[in-house]
Design a protein around this motif. Structure first.
Motif, PDB file in Angstrom:
ATOM      1  N   PRO A 216       0.797  -1.229   0.000  1.00  0.00           N
ATOM      2  CA  PRO A 216       0.000   0.000   0.000  1.00  0.00           C
ATOM      3  C   PRO A 216       0.826   1.273   0.000  1.00  0.00           C
ATOM      4  N   ASP A 217       2.066   1.210   0.462  1.00  0.00           N
ATOM      5  CA  ASP A 217       2.881   2.420   0.549  1.00  0.00           C
ATOM      6  C   ASP A 217       3.760   2.656  -0.671  1.00  0.00           C
ATOM      7  N   THR A 218       3.712   1.752  -1.653  1.00  0.00           N
ATOM      8  CA  THR A 218       4.462   1.956  -2.891  1.00  0.00           C
ATOM      9  C   THR A 218       3.836   3.101  -3.674  1.00  0.00           C
ATOM     10  N   THR A 219       4.657   3.973  -4.228  1.00  0.00           N
ATOM     11  CA  THR A 219       4.148   5.172  -4.895  1.00  0.00           C
ATOM     12  C   THR A 219       3.821   4.914  -6.364  1.00  0.00           C
ATOM     13  N   THR A 220       2.959   5.756  -6.912  1.00  0.00           N
ATOM     14  CA  THR A 220       2.652   5.753  -8.344  1.00  0.00           C
ATOM     15  C   THR A 220       3.306   6.979  -8.977  1.00  0.00           C
ATOM     16  N   ASN A 221       3.507   6.923 -10.301  1.00  0.00           N
ATOM     17  CA  ASN A 221       4.164   8.058 -10.940  1.00  0.00           C
ATOM     18  C   ASN A 221       3.265   8.739 -11.967  1.00  0.00           C
ATOM     19  N   ARG A 222       3.746   9.839 -12.531  1.00  0.00           N
ATOM     20  CA  ARG A 222       2.942  10.672 -13.419  1.00  0.00           C
ATOM     21  C   ARG A 222       2.573   9.938 -14.711  1.00  0.00           C
ATOM     22  N   GLY A 223       3.536   9.212 -15.263  1.00  0.00           N
ATOM     23  CA  GLY A 223       3.256   8.481 -16.493  1.00  0.00           C
ATOM     24  C   GLY A 223       2.200   7.417 -16.313  1.00  0.00           C
ATOM     25  N   MET A 224       2.230   6.734 -15.191  1.00  0.00           N
ATOM     26  CA  MET A 224       1.265   5.672 -14.918  1.00  0.00           C
ATOM     27  C   MET A 224      -0.154   6.221 -14.800  1.00  0.00           C
ATOM     28  N   ILE A 225      -0.329   7.315 -14.061  1.00  0.00           N
ATOM     29  CA  ILE A 225      -1.659   7.877 -13.860  1.00  0.00           C
ATOM     30  C   ILE A 225      -2.238   8.378 -15.170  1.00  0.00           C
ATOM     31  N   VAL A 226      -1.447   9.075 -15.970  1.00  0.00           N
ATOM     32  CA  VAL A 226      -1.935   9.588 -17.252  1.00  0.00           C
ATOM     33  C   VAL A 226      -2.311   8.428 -18.171  1.00  0.00           C
ATOM     34  N   THR A 227      -1.522   7.369 -18.149  1.00  0.00           N
ATOM     35  CA  THR A 227      -1.805   6.232 -19.012  1.00  0.00           C
ATOM     36  C   THR A 227      -3.102   5.535 -18.616  1.00  0.00           C
ATOM     37  N   ILE A 228      -3.414   5.497 -17.323  1.00  0.00           N
ATOM     38  CA  ILE A 228      -4.686   4.926 -16.883  1.00  0.00           C
ATOM     39  C   ILE A 228      -5.844   5.651 -17.565  1.00  0.00           C
ATOM     40  N   LEU A 229      -5.824   6.967 -17.543  1.00  0.00           N
ATOM     41  CA  LEU A 229      -6.910   7.738 -18.154  1.00  0.00           C
ATOM     42  C   LEU A 229      -6.950   7.531 -19.667  1.00  0.00           C
ATOM     43  N   TYR A 230      -5.786   7.460 -20.273  1.00  0.00           N
ATOM     44  CA  TYR A 230      -5.698   7.240 -21.721  1.00  0.00           C
ATOM     45  C   TYR A 230      -6.318   5.903 -22.111  1.00  0.00           C
ATOM     46  N   ARG A 231      -6.003   4.853 -21.360  1.00  0.00           N
ATOM     47  CA  ARG A 231      -6.578   3.540 -21.644  1.00  0.00           C
ATOM     48  C   ARG A 231      -8.080   3.522 -21.361  1.00  0.00           C
ATOM     49  N   MET A 232      -8.523   4.280 -20.383  1.00  0.00           N
ATOM     50  CA  MET A 232      -9.952   4.386 -20.107  1.00  0.00           C
ATOM     51  C   MET A 232     -10.700   4.973 -21.303  1.00  0.00           C
TER      52      MET A 232
END
Length: 363
Positions: A216-232
Motif C-alpha cells: 500500500p505504501d508503494t508510490t505511483t508516478n505521473r506516467g502511470m496515472i496519465v496512461t490509466i486515463l488514456y486507456r480508459m
C-alpha cells in the motif's frame, strides 16, 4: 457509465505494477541465468508456450545480505519501477517488475529479461516466484505467482562469480484465503485503506504486488496515472509527445501526448514532463479535475481548505482542483488537519481515489 469505467480500469491494472500470471507452458517454465562476471547474471524466461508476454514479475531471494542488489531490463523502453532490495535475518529479497505497454517484452518460448547484479560469490536461489501478463492482462491459474526452478547456462567466459547449482527448496504451502477474504498480509481491517483495497480487489481493478502483499505504501508516478486515463478512453489516436524526457517508444508516450493535447495534463516550464517522477497528491487532483471536465462530469463540488493547517502548501494552480476533490470526497486529509498536497500518492491512496471516483463521479 460505471460499468464502462470499471472495465477500462481493469484493462490497465498492469500499469500500477499489479501482476498476475499468464502465458506459461504446462511443461514447467524455468528462469535461466547466465554468469556475466562481476557478480552479475543475465536472466531469461524459458519453456514458455509462445504467448506474447507484456509484463513480468519476479520475486528473488538470496542467502546473504546484498543491499545494493539491482536489476536492469534488457529493453530500455520497458517500464521498471525502482525497487530496493529488502534485507532481513540474513536474507535479501528483490522484486522485479517489467511492463512494456503497447508492445511485448518478448515473443516465443524464451524471453531475455535483463541483467541482475547482486554481489561477489552470491548464490542464485534454486527457485523463484514468477508471474506474467499477456496483451489483455489475462491470467492463467497455473502461472499466478508460480514457483519455477532456476537453471544455469554456461557463458563463454565461464561461470563468473556465481556459485554452482543449488538444490531446489521445497516451497512452503501457502494457506488458501478464506472465502471473501483478501490474501494480503499487509492489509487488515484496522487500516484506513482497507475498504478501498477490498473494493478495487473485488472489482478486479487491482491485485497484489505479490500473491500475499498489496504494498500500500508503494508510490505511483505521473506516467502511470496519465496512461490509466488514456486507456480508459480506449487509447485514441494521439500525436507525438513534445517533451524532452518522453521517448516515443515508452509505454506512456502516446498517453502523455493525448493528455496534453486535451488539456488534462501538462509539463514543466523547462520542457520536461517527468513521467517517472512520483505524482503528488495535488497533481493527481488536478489531472482528475481536468479529466472530469473533459468527460463532462460534474466539477461544481467545492470545499474550502481552511480546515487544513498546511493549506498554504497548496500550489496556486492546484487550489481549485483540490477544493473540488475534497468537496467531491475524492481526496481527504492524511490527518484531520493536514492535506499534504505535495506528498506522494501511494497505491493505497490511488485505490481510495479510484473507488470514490467510481462511486461518485463516474457512475
Amino acid at each position: 457509465m460505471k460499468r464502462k469505467l470499471l472495465s477500462a480500469l481493469l484493462a490497465v491494472t498492469l500499469l500500477l505494477g499489479i501482476l498476475s500470471g499468464v502465458g506459461m507452458a504446462a511443461g514447467a517454465p524455468v528462469l535461466a541465468y547466465t554468469p556475466a562476471g562481476s557478480g552479475k547474471v543475465t536472466l531469461a524466461l524459458e519453456n514458455l508456450d509462445g504467448t506474447d508476454v507484456y509484463a513480468v514479475q519476479l520475486e528473488l531471494q538470496f542467502q546473504g545480505e546484498y543491499p545494493d542488489a539491482a536489476f536492469a531490463a534488457s529493453d530500455a523502453s520497458a517500464f521498471q519501477p525502482e525497487q530496493r532490495p529488502s534485507v532481513e535475518n540474513g536474507v535479501t529479497t528483490l522484486m522485479v517488475y517489467l511492463v512494456n505497454g503497447d508492445k511485448p517484452l518478448g515473443r516465443g518460448r524464451s524471453i531475455t529479461l535483463g541483467t541482475l547484479t547482486v554481489g561477489k560469490d552470491f548464490t542464485m536461489p534454486g527457485s523463484v516466484k514468477v508471474s506474467a501478463l499477456d496483451e489483455n492482462s489475462r491470467p492463467l491459474a497455473d502461472a499466478d505467482g508460480a514457483t519455477v526452478k532456476t537453471q544455469q547456462k554456461q557463458s563463454s567466459g565461464g561461470s563468473g562469480t556465481v556459485s554452482g547449482s543449488v538444490p531446489t527448496p521445497t516451497p512452503t504451502p501457502t494457506p488458501s484465503p478464506k472465502p471473501g477474504a483478501m490474501p494480503f498480509a499487509d492489509v487488515n481491517s484496522g487500516h484506513w485503506f482497507y475498504s478501498a483495497v477490498k473494493f478495487v480487489y473485488e472489482k478486479g481493478m487491482m491485485s497484489g504486488m505479490t500473491g500475499t502483499t498489496f504494498a500500500p505504501d508503494t508510490t505511483t508516478n505521473r506516467g502511470m496515472i496519465v496512461t490509466i486515463l488514456y486507456r480508459m478512453e480506449g487509447s485514441p489516436a494521439a500525436g507525438a509527445p513534445k517533451f524532452s524526457d518522453v521517448v516515443a517508444d515508452k509505454y506512456y508516450a502516446k498517453a502523455i501526448a493525448w493528455a496534453t493535447e486535451k488539456g488534462i495534463a501538462s509539463g514543466y516550464p523547462d520542457g520536461t514532463f517527468a513521467p517517472e517522477s512520483n505524482i503528488t497528491r495535488e497533481q493527481l487532483a488536478v489531472i482528475l479535475y481536468r479529466y472530469a471536465a473533459y468527460k463532462g462530469y460534474g466539477t461544481a463540488a467545492s470545499k474550502e481548505l481552511s480546515g487544513f493547517a498546511d493549506r498554504a502548501d497548496v500550489s496556486s494552480y492546484a487550489a481549485d482542483a483540490l477544493r473540488w476533490a475534497v468537496g467531491a470526497k475524492l481526496i481527504s486529509g492524511v490527518t484531520d488537519t493536514t492535506l499534504v498536497p505535495k506528498g506522494s500518492a501511494t497505491r493505497a491512496q490511488a485505490a481510495s481515489i479510484l473507488m470514490r471516483f467510481c462511486q461518485t463521479i463516474g457512475k
